[in-house]
Write a protein that holds these residues in place. Structure first.
Motif, mmCIF file in Angstrom:
data_model
loop_
_atom_site.group_PDB
_atom_site.id
_atom_site.type_symbol
_atom_site.label_atom_id
_atom_site.label_comp_id
_atom_site.label_asym_id
_atom_site.label_seq_id
_atom_site.Cartn_x
_atom_site.Cartn_y
_atom_site.Cartn_z
ATOM 1 N N HIS B 8 12.869 -9.045 1.692
ATOM 2 C CA HIS B 8 11.703 -8.700 2.640
ATOM 3 C C HIS B 8 11.822 -7.487 3.093
ATOM 4 O O HIS B 8 10.713 -6.631 3.336
ATOM 5 N N ALA B 11 11.412 -4.507 0.802
ATOM 6 C CA ALA B 11 9.752 -4.297 0.539
ATOM 7 C C ALA B 11 9.046 -3.599 1.606
ATOM 8 O O ALA B 11 8.373 -2.662 1.219
ATOM 9 N N HIS B 12 9.502 -4.090 2.749
ATOM 10 C CA HIS B 12 8.625 -3.463 3.809
ATOM 11 C C HIS B 12 8.889 -1.943 4.166
ATOM 12 O O HIS B 12 8.095 -1.189 4.208
ATOM 13 N N THR B 15 7.502 -0.086 1.284
ATOM 14 C CA THR B 15 5.810 0.053 0.988
ATOM 15 C C THR B 15 5.415 0.835 2.274
ATOM 16 O O THR B 15 4.493 1.667 1.964
ATOM 17 N N PHE B 16 5.933 0.483 3.547
ATOM 18 C CA PHE B 16 5.422 1.140 4.613
ATOM 19 C C PHE B 16 5.996 2.457 5.130
ATOM 20 O O PHE B 16 5.696 3.232 5.820
ATOM 21 N N TYR B 18 9.183 2.411 6.768
ATOM 22 C CA TYR B 18 9.931 1.986 7.984
ATOM 23 C C TYR B 18 10.356 0.610 8.079
ATOM 24 O O TYR B 18 9.261 -0.259 7.268
ATOM 25 N N PRO B 148 1.834 3.993 8.496
ATOM 26 C CA PRO B 148 2.515 3.298 7.306
ATOM 27 C C PRO B 148 1.837 3.869 5.948
ATOM 28 O O PRO B 148 0.653 4.209 5.770
ATOM 29 N N GLY B 149 2.490 4.125 5.093
ATOM 30 C CA GLY B 149 2.231 4.548 3.677
ATOM 31 C C GLY B 149 2.604 6.046 3.511
ATOM 32 O O GLY B 149 2.350 6.495 2.276
ATOM 33 N N HIS B 152 4.967 7.604 0.804
ATOM 34 C CA HIS B 152 4.497 7.998 -0.415
ATOM 35 C C HIS B 152 3.801 9.416 -0.507
ATOM 36 O O HIS B 152 2.705 9.609 -0.277
ATOM 37 N N THR B 155 0.905 11.185 -2.306
ATOM 38 C CA THR B 155 -0.524 10.970 -2.334
ATOM 39 C C THR B 155 -1.357 11.515 -1.720
ATOM 40 O O THR B 155 -0.954 12.453 -0.519
ATOM 41 N N VAL B 185 0.533 2.658 13.612
ATOM 42 C CA VAL B 185 1.347 1.200 14.182
ATOM 43 C C VAL B 185 2.387 1.660 15.040
ATOM 44 O O VAL B 185 3.289 2.397 14.618
#
Lengths: 237, 263
Positions: B8, B11-12, B15-16, B18, B148-149, B152, B155, B185
């Protein structure tokens, strides 16, 4: 109908850039002067309608109070069209100005009225709407809402719907179960931005932006109006 | 505890950009707090002092005190760098071939506007940072905020933000909101927590009080020769991160700062 040339207040360049970057925009108090009349019209419309009840098995809607497990969400579609107290919003220059600024030539695509008795898990508004076409939704919430009371939450950047970030979340947030199994999180714990609102505020969202709401009291009222850009969007990444 | 991140948490992070690791160093935090103060006091007592005072645009012209290579200056903090918890996690994120990429300590009496920690660190090479905040911090007291994000990094979302947020003075013109109101966030933390994040993730801190203390330890993947050459070409072709788009504030940081050291 197309929006034509706006004659009311419209967005600043900075607001357009904010929307294009983050996928939403809050416009505080834009309808504060009319909100009492709007709220009365909302109630009258609901009273005169036979709302559709959301399927209790819908994975995006989860009742936090078991008493509402079979009564998750009431929906009236269409909502403002043909209504004496609400139809004026479709051509209100404030809204047509916003749509013009964000989409250019666009067509009105309908409205819906809602009473929520549940959380709404993260989703994009892409049902019956191809992702390659750009759509905006204008939200009118009729209660004071905060993070703890069901305010809308957005995941900025997911409006770039083909990006790896957006695609990962489209997959991993596709249901509460997926969210739990991927991240070990409840939807309310997923990193997102909460948009507190008061009656009279409006929120404008890109259909592609992932959004949800959590922790609201039963009976939360929302109606939305939707517009679609005439030309498909070639610059969505 | 040497079990590393859960699936988990991986994945966090992926994806985000951090993931917060509550209480990972709770047992050691009192000693680490003492070590931090001792390291700063010792460096400040040197002639010349080795604590850098920095008041750049990034910090809205307020004061940040920086102590580079803090892990080399105190054995208790140095031991953290080799701790199996960090080593295991770094291996999970970066793969088998990784190395330490520096450490730093900071005392913030300032805000930190938005940036990625990519100065002198090419975007294509993955770097991670373990941040140890030594004070209880929330959204209204200077906790780190992430977008978050943005990890990447190629993008349009991330590229737009790196460009538009680069100059704190221009953010309000660009987006119509003050820097502290840019959508993000808050990652609250308590002493003993660790925040793990990707250098590429755009972050900042706002509304903090005086003397917020942080030390960070970084790791990076080791690129083979072909990767490094490819990276050099990429950087050259994109005229990117060491040029006009660098996060180095005008006037630059001390040459002693060779890796990211943001909030």
């Amino acid at each position: 109908m197309t929006t034509g040339i706006a004659t009311g207040p419209t967005l600043t360049e900075a607001q357009v850039e904010f929307f294009n970057t983050f996928g939403y925009l809050v416009l505080p108090g834009w309808f504060a002067a009319e909100i009492d009349d709007i709220t009365r019209a909302f109630e009258a419309k609901f009273a005169a309608s036979e709302p559709v009840l959301m399927d209790a098995a819908n994975p995006y809607h989860v009742a936090t109070d078991p008493a509402y497990a079979e009564h998750l969400r009431e929906i009236v579609v269409p909502f403002v069209e043909g209504d004496d107290g609400l139809e004026w919003l479709v051509t209100d220059p404030r809204l047509t100005g916003v749509v013009e600024a964000l989409l250019g030539d666009a067509e009105f695509r309908g409205s819906d009225g809602n009473r929520f008795n549940c959380d709404v898990h993260y989703h994009a508004d892409v049902y019956l709407s191809p992702l390659r076409t750009r759509n905006v939704k204008v939200y009118f919430y009729l209660e004071d809402l905060t993070a703890e009371t069901g305010a809308l939450r957005m995941i900025p950047g997911t409006n770039f719907h083909l990006s790896p970030f957006a695609r990962a979340l489209q997959r991993d947030l596709q249901s509460p179960d997926h969210t739990e199994s991927t991240f070990g999180l409840h939807g309310r714990e997923v990193p997102a931005v909460t948009l507190p609102t008061q009656p009279g505020d409006i929120v404008v969202g890109d259909f592609r932006t992932l959004h949800g709401s959590f922790g609201g009291a039963p009976g939360r009222r929302l109606f939305t109006l939707n517009w679609r850009k005439i030309e498909p969007d070639a610059a969505a990444e | 505890m040497t079990t590393g991140l859960t699936a988990h948490q991986v994945a966090h992070f992926d994806t985000f950009g951090y993931v917060a690791l509550p209480g990972l160093f709770l047992d050691e935090i009192t000693n680490l707090d003492t070590a931090f103060e001792e390291a700063f006091a010792a460096a400040a007592a040197l002639d010349p002092p080795e604590v850098l005072e920095f008041e750049g645009d990034l910090h809205l012209n307020q004061t940040r005190r920086i102590l580079m290579s803090i892990a080399d200056r105190h054995p208790a903090i140095g031991a953290v760098r080799a701790d199996p918890r960090l080593q295991t996690i770094a291996g999970q994120i970066l793969g088998d071939r990784f190395e330490e990429a520096g450490s730093d300590g900071s005392i913030f009496s300032c805000e930190s506007s938005w940036h990625a920690d990519t100065f002198h660190a090419p975007l294509r090479q993955r770097h991670i940072k373990f941040s140890f905040y030594l004070d209880s911090l929330g959204g209204e007291s200077g906790a780190i905020r992430m977008i978050p994000g943005t990890n990447h990094h190629q993008t349009r979302f991330a590229r737009t933000l790196r460009r538009t947020l680069r100059d704190p003075a221009e953010i309000e013109t660009a987006f119509g909101v003050d820097p502290g109101s840019v959508p993000s966030v808050v990652v609250p933390s308590e002493p003993g927590d660790v925040i793990l994040w990707d250098y590429r993730t755009i972050h900042g801190s706002f509304r903090g009080g005086d003397r917020r203390r942080l030390f960070s330890i970084s790791f990076r993947e080791i690129l083979d020769e072909a990767d490094e050459q490819s990276g050099a070409n990429e950087l050259s072709a994109s005229s990117g991160w060491l040029g006009d788009n660098s996060d180095v504030p005008e006037g630059g940081l001390s040459q002693a700062i060779t890796h990211g050291s943001g909030s």
